[in-house]
Design a protein around this motif. Sequence first.
Motif, PDB file in Angstrom:
ATOM      1  N   THR A  24       0.827  -1.210   0.000  1.00  0.00           N
ATOM      2  CA  THR A  24       0.000   0.000   0.000  1.00  0.00           C
ATOM      3  C   THR A  24       0.861   1.260   0.000  1.00  0.00           C
ATOM      4  N   THR A  25       2.153   1.112   0.309  1.00  0.00           N
ATOM      5  CA  THR A  25       3.068   2.257   0.312  1.00  0.00           C
ATOM      6  C   THR A  25       4.315   1.918  -0.492  1.00  0.00           C
ATOM      7  N   SER A  65      -4.996   2.575  -1.718  1.00  0.00           N
ATOM      8  CA  SER A  65      -6.039   2.052  -0.835  1.00  0.00           C
ATOM      9  C   SER A  65      -5.945   0.538  -0.663  1.00  0.00           C
ATOM     10  N   GLU A  66      -5.286  -0.132  -1.607  1.00  0.00           N
ATOM     11  CA  GLU A  66      -5.065  -1.579  -1.494  1.00  0.00           C
ATOM     12  C   GLU A  66      -3.663  -1.900  -2.008  1.00  0.00           C
ATOM     13  N   PRO A  67      -3.087  -2.993  -1.572  1.00  0.00           N
ATOM     14  CA  PRO A  67      -1.722  -3.337  -2.008  1.00  0.00           C
ATOM     15  C   PRO A  67      -1.654  -3.584  -3.512  1.00  0.00           C
ATOM     16  N   ILE A  68      -0.662  -2.979  -4.165  1.00  0.00           N
ATOM     17  CA  ILE A  68      -0.450  -3.228  -5.585  1.00  0.00           C
ATOM     18  C   ILE A  68       1.041  -3.384  -5.849  1.00  0.00           C
ATOM     19  N   ALA A  69       1.359  -4.046  -6.941  1.00  0.00           N
ATOM     20  CA  ALA A  69       2.715  -4.161  -7.458  1.00  0.00           C
ATOM     21  C   ALA A  69       2.704  -3.549  -8.854  1.00  0.00           C
ATOM     22  N   GLY A  70       3.851  -3.085  -9.322  1.00  0.00           N
ATOM     23  CA  GLY A  70       3.900  -2.510 -10.657  1.00  0.00           C
ATOM     24  C   GLY A  70       5.132  -1.642 -10.847  1.00  0.00           C
TER      25      GLY A  70
END
Length: 75
Positions: A24-25, A65-70
């Motif tokens: 998320t961060t 707002s939600e965990p992401i990878a990229g």
Amino acid sequence: EGVLLRNNDPEELGQSYTQSSPSTTWNIAHSLGFTPNVTIVDTEGTVVEGLLEYVSPTQIRATFSEPIAGIAYIS
């Protein structure tokens, strides 16, 4: 006509930051020497919006707002 660039050094024109594991961060470091634009794309290729905080001249914090990878494209 067009835009004249000082040189064709990709490091001078922009950088990228990869976040491999979902979070998320994201703490994004760069060495561009200016306050850059940031475009964040998730692993599916979708542009994602988050809160960008310019912590220092070389550090950006992106919060989601939600965990992401990229990948964050910084220019």
